[in-house]
Write an enzyme that holds these catalytic residues in place. Structure first.
Site, PDB file in Angstrom:
ATOM      1  N   GLU A 132       4.671 -11.508   8.706  1.00 18.06           N
ATOM      2  CA  GLU A 132       3.121 -11.394   8.566  1.00 18.06           C
ATOM      3  C   GLU A 132       2.572 -12.555   9.139  1.00 18.06           C
ATOM      4  OE1 GLU A 132       2.026 -10.149   4.585  1.00 18.06           O
ATOM      5  OE2 GLU A 132      -0.206 -10.254   5.345  1.00 18.06           O
TER       6      GLU A 132
ATOM      7  N   GLU B 202       3.493 -12.403  12.505  1.00 20.52           N
ATOM      8  CA  GLU B 202       2.405 -11.160  13.235  1.00 20.52           C
ATOM      9  C   GLU B 202       0.797 -11.544  13.404  1.00 20.52           C
ATOM     10  OE1 GLU B 202       2.360  -7.629  10.626  1.00 20.52           O
ATOM     11  OE2 GLU B 202       1.361  -6.724  11.999  1.00 20.52           O
TER      12      GLU B 202
ATOM     13  N   CYS C 191       0.700  -6.432   1.000  1.00 20.46           N
ATOM     14  CA  CYS C 191       1.211  -5.976  -0.176  1.00 20.46           C
ATOM     15  C   CYS C 191       1.126  -5.335  -1.255  1.00 20.46           C
ATOM     16  CB  CYS C 191       1.959  -7.557   0.556  1.00 20.46           C
ATOM     17  SG  CYS C 191       0.953  -8.568   0.505  1.00 20.46           S
TER      18      CYS C 191
ATOM     19  N   SER D  88      -1.354  -5.312   8.886  1.00 13.56           N
ATOM     20  CA  SER D  88      -0.126  -6.482   9.102  1.00 13.56           C
ATOM     21  C   SER D  88       0.566  -4.944   9.487  1.00 13.56           C
ATOM     22  CB  SER D  88       0.115  -6.944   7.912  1.00 13.56           C
ATOM     23  OG  SER D  88       1.424  -7.463   8.262  1.00 13.56           O
TER      24      SER D  88
ATOM     25  N   LYS E 139       2.978   0.828  -7.317  1.00 13.89           N
ATOM     26  CA  LYS E 139       4.387  -0.021  -7.066  1.00 13.89           C
ATOM     27  C   LYS E 139       5.152   1.211  -6.947  1.00 13.89           C
ATOM     28  CE  LYS E 139       3.701  -4.360  -5.620  1.00 13.89           C
ATOM     29  NZ  LYS E 139       4.284  -4.475  -3.935  1.00 13.89           N
TER      30      LYS E 139
ATOM     31  N   GLU F 121       4.681   3.304  -4.381  1.00 16.02           N
ATOM     32  CA  GLU F 121       4.658   2.873  -2.130  1.00 16.02           C
ATOM     33  C   GLU F 121       6.218   3.049  -2.814  1.00 16.02           C
ATOM     34  OE1 GLU F 121       5.491  -1.075  -2.813  1.00 16.02           O
ATOM     35  OE2 GLU F 121       4.305  -1.509  -0.750  1.00 16.02           O
TER      36      GLU F 121
ATOM     37  N   GLU G 111       8.347   7.232   3.949  1.00 15.87           N
ATOM     38  CA  GLU G 111       9.390   6.001   4.964  1.00 15.87           C
ATOM     39  C   GLU G 111      10.151   5.005   4.485  1.00 15.87           C
ATOM     40  OE1 GLU G 111       6.081   6.986   3.935  1.00 15.87           O
ATOM     41  OE2 GLU G 111       4.985   5.394   3.937  1.00 15.87           O
TER      42      GLU G 111
ATOM     43  N   CYS H 251      -2.272  -9.503  -7.915  1.00 15.10           N
ATOM     44  CA  CYS H 251      -0.916  -8.803  -8.890  1.00 15.10           C
ATOM     45  C   CYS H 251      -1.572  -9.591 -10.685  1.00 15.10           C
ATOM     46  CB  CYS H 251       0.360  -9.611  -8.392  1.00 15.10           C
ATOM     47  SG  CYS H 251       0.209  -8.625  -6.546  1.00 15.10           S
TER      48      CYS H 251
END
Ligand code: SF4
Ligand code: SF4
Ligand code: SF4
Length: 578
Positions: free
Chosen positions: A280, A283, A300, A320, A359, A362, A367, A504
């Site tokens: 990241e 990037e 994230c 990102s 999560k 996710e 994908e 988190c």
């Protein structure tokens, strides 16, 4: 404005204008029970449990909404109040399922605790529960409407903290029910899976979708090689779920407990957080140097990703392309680690211990299978891990400490601070500074991006470049920042967004209860864990250097792009999702 005196239970108490009776009583050490009231939410006066007697008022009044006034005389526990309170709770229990022993919130339920504190031994009028079906259509959140006491905390949370407004109350009286509009099952409704409603629900009406049974089955199967990863914010909260003080750092006990549960390798999501910073950070540098889309938004937090997919799909090019650390970990566990250890990835199950219920969604995204398999198989919350530790009869506080396994267990302080709001930004700046300037950052503590304000802005000099940064936590706060970008009023380079209040550490899978004070204690522990680690910059992690040398090549390489980066899905704001 100056304070004044009021009388509570015969004692003179100092109060300030604007206070409620509940606040004044609490400040003076009088405990008035509440159910709908929550420290993160504005008072509603819905449940009537906090009723008090106020001289001059004809009826009992809810102390959570009643303002103090000079000279008022309050009785919080008169015989009339005690009887009224018992009646309110008895009515709540009258059609409530009597199944505490099988309930996920057994011994952590505000209704159960209140019934015990009020000494309720019988419910004089008992009716069968309404019989609403349990809604387990979501991958993250399970709704059991029969256990709902209509306190509306979930509605307020979804509206005011998250800006999603996905829940409503429908019907009247006995027929009232909370849920998504048009009776849409939660899995098909406008919901970002953040689980913040779970954290504020006083009962077992909202819980996570558990995968404990699947994880036990994997651990008990001799053919399955089990790998576990632990997210940054779990190490400062697991102890809390097992009776230890809030903010106790239990990293070494957690790894010991996971070995006792039978995991073949105990690894750390923090390794993947360091990897995320490499990808990241590079990037961001690439976008700045090559005129790419700015500001770059962090990626994230999966609740945040689903939020932007629904509400601001036009800004997806700003996000990102990095997968979250959880997903980076799964992809390298089933490729790099499997190769090194000679393990067949087809026989490997990757289990995540996360502070988060989003999560779970996710990990199941179609994908997320770049390793050739589903990269992460099962996701357990901090609460679910605590449950398994109890089931296994482990005396957690007495456990000796142990280290993570190699090679996916080595991490830095930069990775630990991913667990708190501002941490990803700080970790990225620690690395970007040194990559861009070639110089060591004099002080790795970048205080400018720390704190608990909902939206924070800072300009951090990286060499000659003033990097304009913003940090937001809680999705209603995120929306304020995104609205500025859409309106062309923002000139940031980099924005960190976390779905959950506090980041988190306040995730939807963390121990209940939550409050600003609890989240601050957890944040203090995270910064302490950072200071205690010998390496505090992601790019200095020897295991990160090794994975680039042996496997990935360099940040943003072809292999990195294949395994560590992803794409997003533009969704709609429709309340019913196909
Ligand atoms: S929600 Fe609370 S009171 Fe109801 S069954 Fe569960 S533990 Fe018992
Ligand atoms: S999980 Fe989050 S978005 Fe979904 S209903 Fe609960 S608070 Fe709202
Ligand atoms: S689901 Fe939980 S938070 Fe929502 S109204 Fe019912 S009891 Fe309250």
């Amino acid at each position: 404005m100056s304070g004044f005196n009021i009388t509570i239970n015969g004692q003179t108490v100092q109060a300030e204008p604007g206070m409620t009776v509940l606040e004044a009583a609490k400040g003076a050490g009088f405990k008035i029970p509440t159910l709908c009231n929550h420290p993160d939410l504005p008072p509603l006066g819905a449940c009537r449990v906090c009723l008090v007697e106020i001289e001059g008022e004809r009826t009992l009044q809810p102390s959570c909404t009643f303002p103090v006034r000079e000279g008022m005389v309050v009785n919080t526990h008169s015989p009339t109040v005690r009887q009224a309170r018992r009646t309110v709770v008895e009515l709540l229990l009258s059609d409530h399922p009597s199944e505490c022993t099988q309930c996920a919130r057994n011994r952590n339920c505000e209704l159960q605790t209140l019934a015990e504190e009020l000494g309720i031994r019988e419910v004089r009028v008992k009716a069968p529960p309404p019989g609403h079906p349990v809604d387990d259509s979501s991958l993250a959140v399970v709704r059991d409407p029969d256990k709902c006491i209509l306190c509306r905390r979930c509605i307020q949370t979804c509206d005011q903290i998250q800006g999603v407004s996905g829940l409503r109350i429908k019907g009247r009286g006995y027929d009232s029910i909370i849920g998504a509009p048009f009776d849409t099952p939660l899995g098909h409704a406008l919901c970002v899976n953040c689980g913040q409603c779970i954290n504020r629900c006083p009962t077992g009406a909202l819980t996570e979708k558990t995968q404990i049974a699947e994880v036990w089955a994997a651990l008990e199967d001799p053919e399955t090689f089990t790998v576990v990863q632990t997210a940054p914010a779990t190490r400062i909260a697991l102890g809390e779920a097992l009776g230890m003080p809030v903010g106790e750092i239990v990293t070494g006990k957690m790894t010991s407990a996971l070995r006792l549960l039978g995991f073949d390798r105990v690894f750390d999501t923090d390794f993947a957080a360091d990897l995320t910073i490499m990808e990241e950070g590079y990037e961001l540098i690439q976008r700045i140097k090559e005129g790419g889309v700015l500001p770059q938004l962090t990626s994230c937090s999966p609740g945040w990703i689903k939020f932007i997919e629904h509400f601001y799909p036009e800004l997806l090019p700003n996000v990102s392309s990095c997968k979250s650390p959880q997903q980076m970990f799964g992809a390298v566990a089933k490729t790099y680690f499997a190769e090194q250890a000679g393990v067949d990835p087809a026989k490997m199950k990757v289990v995540s211990i996360m502070p988060c219920v989003a999560k779970k969604f996710e990990a199941a995204r179609p994908e997320m299978c770049d390793s050739g398999y589903q990269d992460v198989d099962y996701v357990l919350t901090t609460r679910e891990l605590a449950q398994m530790i109890k089931e296994q009869g482990i005396d957690f506080p007495a456990l000796p400490e142990s280290d993570y396994d190699d090679p996916l267990g080595e991490s830095t302080g930069a990775a630990v601070i991913f667990g708190t709001t501002g941490g990803v930004m700080e970790a990225a700046l620690r690395t970007a500074y040194e990559v861009l300037t070639g110089e060591q950052l004099a002080d790795v503590n970048i205080e400018a991006v720390r704190g608990m304000e909902g939206v924070r802005e800072a300009t951090v000099m990286v060499g000659d470049l003033p990097v304009k940064a913003a940090v937001a936590h809680g999705l209603a706060n995120a929306a304020k920042v995104l609205d500025k970008i859409v309106a062309g009023e923002a000139d940031y380079h980099f924005i960190e967004i976390m779905a959950c209040p506090g980041g988190c550490l306040g995730g939807g899978g963390q121990p209940i209860p939550t409050s600003p004070a609890i989240r601050q204690q957890r944040a203090d522990a995270i910064y302490q864990a950072d200071v205690e680690l010998p390496i505090r910059r992601s790019h200095e992690n020897p295991s990160i250097k090794a994975i680039y040398e042996k496997f990935l090549g360099e940040p943003l390489s072809h292999k990195s792009h294949h395994l560590l980066h992803t794409e997003y899905t533009a969704r709609t704001k429709a309340t019913v999702q196909e």
